[in-house]
Design a protein around this motif. Structure first.
Motif, PDB file in Angstrom:
ATOM      1  N   LEU A  87       0.847  -1.191   0.000  1.00 18.60           N
ATOM      2  CA  LEU A  87       0.000   0.000   0.000  1.00 18.60           C
ATOM      3  C   LEU A  87       0.882   1.241   0.000  1.00 18.60           C
ATOM      4  O   LEU A  87       1.916   1.285   0.667  1.00 18.60           O
ATOM      5  N   GLN A  88       0.464   2.238  -0.761  1.00 17.98           N
ATOM      6  CA  GLN A  88       1.205   3.483  -0.873  1.00 17.98           C
ATOM      7  C   GLN A  88       0.288   4.637  -0.491  1.00 17.98           C
ATOM      8  O   GLN A  88      -0.800   4.755  -1.037  1.00 17.98           O
ATOM      9  N   PRO A  89       0.717   5.481   0.461  1.00 15.46           N
ATOM     10  CA  PRO A  89      -0.109   6.649   0.780  1.00 15.46           C
ATOM     11  C   PRO A  89       0.092   7.759  -0.260  1.00 15.46           C
ATOM     12  O   PRO A  89       1.210   8.024  -0.676  1.00 15.46           O
ATOM     13  N   TYR A  90      -1.000   8.335  -0.698  1.00  9.34           N
ATOM     14  CA  TYR A  90      -0.966   9.484  -1.614  1.00  9.34           C
ATOM     15  C   TYR A  90      -1.941  10.528  -1.104  1.00  9.34           C
ATOM     16  O   TYR A  90      -3.008  10.188  -0.597  1.00  9.34           O
ATOM     17  N   GLU A  91      -1.566  11.780  -1.270  1.00  7.30           N
ATOM     18  CA  GLU A  91      -2.513  12.845  -0.950  1.00  7.30           C
ATOM     19  C   GLU A  91      -3.449  12.979  -2.147  1.00  7.30           C
ATOM     20  O   GLU A  91      -3.003  13.246  -3.258  1.00  7.30           O
ATOM     21  N   GLU A  92      -4.741  12.752  -1.906  1.00  9.85           N
ATOM     22  CA  GLU A  92      -5.721  12.791  -2.976  1.00  9.85           C
ATOM     23  C   GLU A  92      -6.616  14.014  -2.846  1.00  9.85           C
ATOM     24  O   GLU A  92      -6.837  14.523  -1.754  1.00  9.85           O
ATOM     25  N   GLY A  93      -7.100  14.438  -3.980  1.00  8.47           N
ATOM     26  CA  GLY A  93      -8.104  15.474  -4.061  1.00  8.47           C
ATOM     27  C   GLY A  93      -9.138  14.981  -5.075  1.00  8.47           C
ATOM     28  O   GLY A  93      -8.958  13.932  -5.686  1.00  8.47           O
ATOM     29  N   CYS A  94     -10.195  15.743  -5.247  1.00  6.99           N
ATOM     30  CA  CYS A  94     -11.261  15.289  -6.142  1.00  6.99           C
ATOM     31  C   CYS A  94     -12.045  16.495  -6.659  1.00  6.99           C
ATOM     32  O   CYS A  94     -12.353  17.408  -5.894  1.00  6.99           O
ATOM     33  N   LEU A  95     -12.378  16.466  -7.931  1.00 11.19           N
ATOM     34  CA  LEU A  95     -13.166  17.558  -8.511  1.00 11.19           C
ATOM     35  C   LEU A  95     -14.556  17.639  -7.894  1.00 11.19           C
ATOM     36  O   LEU A  95     -15.184  18.694  -7.923  1.00 11.19           O
ATOM     37  N   SER A  96     -15.047  16.534  -7.318  1.00 12.17           N
ATOM     38  CA  SER A  96     -16.358  16.540  -6.658  1.00 12.17           C
ATOM     39  C   SER A  96     -16.272  16.902  -5.180  1.00 12.17           C
ATOM     40  O   SER A  96     -17.289  17.001  -4.507  1.00 12.17           O
ATOM     41  N   VAL A  97     -15.043  17.092  -4.696  1.00 16.24           N
ATOM     42  CA  VAL A  97     -14.816  17.522  -3.311  1.00 16.24           C
ATOM     43  C   VAL A  97     -13.763  18.635  -3.374  1.00 16.24           C
ATOM     44  O   VAL A  97     -12.643  18.487  -2.871  1.00 16.24           O
ATOM     45  N   PRO A  98     -14.103  19.748  -4.042  1.00 15.66           N
ATOM     46  CA  PRO A  98     -13.101  20.791  -4.281  1.00 15.66           C
ATOM     47  C   PRO A  98     -12.522  21.371  -2.994  1.00 15.66           C
ATOM     48  O   PRO A  98     -13.212  21.467  -1.993  1.00 15.66           O
ATOM     49  N   THR A  99     -11.259  21.721  -3.073  1.00 15.19           N
ATOM     50  CA  THR A  99     -10.465  22.351  -2.002  1.00 15.19           C
ATOM     51  C   THR A  99     -10.128  21.409  -0.850  1.00 15.19           C
ATOM     52  O   THR A  99      -9.511  21.842   0.114  1.00 15.19           O
ATOM     53  N   VAL A 100     -10.492  20.149  -0.935  1.00 14.06           N
ATOM     54  CA  VAL A 100     -10.194  19.194   0.139  1.00 14.06           C
ATOM     55  C   VAL A 100      -9.148  18.196  -0.360  1.00 14.06           C
ATOM     56  O   VAL A 100      -9.283  17.633  -1.450  1.00 14.06           O
ATOM     57  N   PHE A 101      -8.114  17.996   0.440  1.00 13.64           N
ATOM     58  CA  PHE A 101      -7.053  17.050   0.128  1.00 13.64           C
ATOM     59  C   PHE A 101      -6.733  16.270   1.395  1.00 13.64           C
ATOM     60  O   PHE A 101      -6.706  16.837   2.481  1.00 13.64           O
ATOM     61  N   ASP A 102      -6.505  14.965   1.245  1.00 10.06           N
ATOM     62  CA  ASP A 102      -6.116  14.163   2.391  1.00 10.06           C
ATOM     63  C   ASP A 102      -5.441  12.891   1.893  1.00 10.06           C
ATOM     64  O   ASP A 102      -5.578  12.516   0.728  1.00 10.06           O
ATOM     65  N   GLU A 103      -4.730  12.254   2.793  1.00  9.70           N
ATOM     66  CA  GLU A 103      -3.966  11.062   2.448  1.00  9.70           C
ATOM     67  C   GLU A 103      -4.839   9.810   2.484  1.00  9.70           C
ATOM     68  O   GLU A 103      -5.604   9.599   3.419  1.00  9.70           O
ATOM     69  N   VAL A 104      -4.701   8.990   1.424  1.00 12.16           N
ATOM     70  CA  VAL A 104      -5.398   7.713   1.325  1.00 12.16           C
ATOM     71  C   VAL A 104      -4.359   6.673   0.911  1.00 12.16           C
ATOM     72  O   VAL A 104      -3.516   6.942   0.059  1.00 12.16           O
ATOM     73  N   GLU A 105      -4.423   5.498   1.524  1.00 10.01           N
ATOM     74  CA  GLU A 105      -3.526   4.406   1.144  1.00 10.01           C
ATOM     75  C   GLU A 105      -4.231   3.484   0.156  1.00 10.01           C
ATOM     76  O   GLU A 105      -5.375   3.085   0.377  1.00 10.01           O
ATOM     77  N   ARG A 106      -3.520   3.173  -0.921  1.00 10.16           N
ATOM     78  CA  ARG A 106      -4.062   2.274  -1.943  1.00 10.16           C
ATOM     79  C   ARG A 106      -2.935   1.369  -2.431  1.00 10.16           C
ATOM     80  O   ARG A 106      -1.763   1.726  -2.331  1.00 10.16           O
ATOM     81  N   PRO A 107      -3.288   0.212  -3.026  1.00 11.19           N
ATOM     82  CA  PRO A 107      -2.260  -0.630  -3.636  1.00 11.19           C
ATOM     83  C   PRO A 107      -1.474   0.172  -4.676  1.00 11.19           C
ATOM     84  O   PRO A 107      -2.063   0.954  -5.432  1.00 11.19           O
ATOM     85  N   ASP A 108      -0.160  -0.029  -4.721  1.00 17.04           N
ATOM     86  CA  ASP A 108       0.668   0.758  -5.641  1.00 17.04           C
ATOM     87  C   ASP A 108       0.757   0.143  -7.040  1.00 17.04           C
ATOM     88  O   ASP A 108       1.389   0.698  -7.927  1.00 17.04           O
ATOM     89  N   ARG A 109       0.087  -0.994  -7.233  1.00 15.86           N
ATOM     90  CA  ARG A 109       0.078  -1.647  -8.540  1.00 15.86           C
ATOM     91  C   ARG A 109      -1.228  -2.419  -8.680  1.00 15.86           C
ATOM     92  O   ARG A 109      -1.680  -3.064  -7.733  1.00 15.86           O
ATOM     93  N   ILE A 110      -1.831  -2.345  -9.874  1.00 18.63           N
ATOM     94  CA  ILE A 110      -3.114  -3.017 -10.088  1.00 18.63           C
ATOM     95  C   ILE A 110      -3.288  -3.321 -11.581  1.00 18.63           C
ATOM     96  O   ILE A 110      -2.765  -2.589 -12.432  1.00 18.63           O
ATOM     97  N   ARG A 111      -4.018  -4.358 -11.881  1.00 14.17           N
ATOM     98  CA  ARG A 111      -4.321  -4.696 -13.270  1.00 14.17           C
ATOM     99  C   ARG A 111      -5.620  -3.992 -13.666  1.00 14.17           C
ATOM    100  O   ARG A 111      -6.589  -3.992 -12.901  1.00 14.17           O
ATOM    101  N   VAL A 112      -5.644  -3.441 -14.881  1.00 13.49           N
ATOM    102  CA  VAL A 112      -6.811  -2.721 -15.395  1.00 13.49           C
ATOM    103  C   VAL A 112      -7.229  -3.354 -16.720  1.00 13.49           C
ATOM    104  O   VAL A 112      -6.422  -3.461 -17.639  1.00 13.49           O
ATOM    105  N   GLN A 113      -8.487  -3.753 -16.795  1.00 12.02           N
ATOM    106  CA  GLN A 113      -9.053  -4.265 -18.044  1.00 12.02           C
ATOM    107  C   GLN A 113     -10.265  -3.406 -18.378  1.00 12.02           C
ATOM    108  O   GLN A 113     -11.105  -3.148 -17.505  1.00 12.02           O
ATOM    109  N   SER A 114     -10.330  -2.955 -19.623  1.00 11.76           N
ATOM    110  CA  SER A 114     -11.446  -2.099 -20.034  1.00 11.76           C
ATOM    111  C   SER A 114     -11.494  -2.037 -21.554  1.00 11.76           C
ATOM    112  O   SER A 114     -10.689  -2.666 -22.231  1.00 11.76           O
TER     113      SER A 114
END
Length: 174
Positions: A87-114
């Motif tokens: 898991l890697q902590p990153y400071e995240e923000g979001c266009l649907s939560v403007p002006t708010v930033f906070d750290e979230v831990e997520r897997p640092d590698r993942i497979r994507v199919q689309s």
């Protein structure tokens, strides 16, 4: 192509689970073009269709830096699998939560199919910031916001902050 309104918390549509797309056609490509224009106009790096009020399993992203050529990516009906144990902590923000930033831990590698912009199947490994961003946007398709990973106190403060910012914008517009 048009810039659409980005929905912000506490808009209930952001908590909806998005529906799969049956096929990639001109209407869907027009939606993806609008999403990309909307994301760029808001200085974002990722946007899920639900954020503009369209409950479809579609994501656009562009992680190119401001001094680089745009490198948009399109994800239709994305599926994530094989997350790394790291898991890697990153400071995240979001266009649907403007002006708010906070750290979230997520897997640092993942497979994507689309499917991509043209409906072609894509299967790749995302790492680092790319992995974080696709997981963040994928959460939107499930009705989850990054603030849902925070404590109740931080989440409530974030929503109140966004309400205050939106109220001030509405007052300025009037």
């Amino acid at each position: 192509m048009a810039i659409r309104e980005i929905r912000t918390v506490p808009d209930p549509i952001l908590k909806e689970v998005s529906q799969p797309v049956e096929k990639v056609d001109d209407d869907l490509r027009a939606l993806m073009d609008d999403m990309l224009d909307t994301m760029y106009a808001a200085d974002g790096i990722g946007l899920a269709a639900i954020q503009i009020g369209v409950p479809k399993r579609v994501i656009v992203m562009d992680l190119a830096k401001p001094d680089e050529e745009p490198a948009p990516k399109f994800f239709v009906n994305p599926v994530l699998s094989d997350p790394s144990d790291t898991l890697q902590p990153y400071e995240e923000g979001c266009l649907s939560v403007p002006t708010v930033f906070d750290e979230v831990e997520r897997p640092d590698r993942i497979r994507v199919q689309s499917m991509d912009y043209d409906g072609n199947q894509v299967d790749e490994i995302a790492e680092g910031m790319y992995a974080v961003c696709i997981q963040h946007e994928m959460d939107h398709l499930e009705g989850v916001l990054f603030i849902d990973y925070l404590s109740r106190l931080k989440r409530n403060r974030a929503v109140q902050k966004v309400k205050k910012v939106e109220k001030a914008k509405d007052k300025d517009a009037a």
